[in-house]
Motif scaffolding. Sequence first.
Motif: not given
Length: 334
Positions: A39, A264, A279
Amino acid sequence: MPRQRVDATRLLHRKAANEAPRVVGSVFTLCAAAQRIASEAAAAAALSQSTPDALRWRWRRRLYAERVAEHLRASLLDWPGEKNDPRRLVHLPALRQALAVSNAADREDDASLHATLKAAAADIGAPLDADRRSQGWFAEMWRDATQYSQLAPLRNGDGFLALGDAEAIHGALRERNADFLSAPHLPGRIVETGAFARRFTFLRRNVGLLAARLQARLFDIADALDALASKEPVPGEEALVVTRSSRPGEGFAMVDSPRGYLFHRVELDASGTVKTYEILAPTEWNFHPAGPFAQALAAAKLNVADPRRFVATLAALFDPCASCDINLREAQHA
């Protein structure tokens, strides 16, 4: 049936890009560091931010520490058999220490991080030197795995995810195809990722598929510990965290998590908040309906006294990041 996945867009919608890693890291119990790093990397790519070498080195420490801890967790907690078996329970304190030090990797100095993880791996019986055999719980696992060597022989390896696949997967995620997210594939290929793919070249060919997969996990533990002890990057580290961006406000990250490549992708709106977020976890590749687990199961000879135990052992060695149920039915013949 595809497993239920986290709806990351719903979870993160309208949140600032720099908030996403904290939220993502709090949602996932397994491979939480890899999820947070993916992330962080995707958000940085979307914001056109550079990644300092110091941050990349912290990512490296966290990923290698988590690789050791997650392999130990899966081996001790997810292996089939009686959960209260004293041979398993005796190693739980070592596992707790490994998980705790991995979760606090950013706050640990290099020496203590490596020493604690190495001690935990040794306690559970991982052979950390080339001339050592598995001990303790890993010796029990090895005996379990080798008994199936004739039922599931090791075949030639092909169809592994690689660094060169990043562009194709980035493009597929940009299309936001729900079918790809639940059953990902590449043109002409249904592929695998994880320890078996990372270590395939070095595996013994005469122990059967299950023992070879266990051997790959043991190699992964030993190599991750060696990397943590090294003050310099080790070969192949360029594939630990890979980022791409097709345009400002869009970011993609490919992270080599303990269970394999994790992806991601984020799109931001004009104010810098999350518009869409995808994801794609390793489990979706490995447990594709026509993927490596299904293929290994179809090729196996289930003429064994306890076929359920065999299937459970095979599933544990593919190491899904979700629980699974096993239901066996007799085939219907005309």
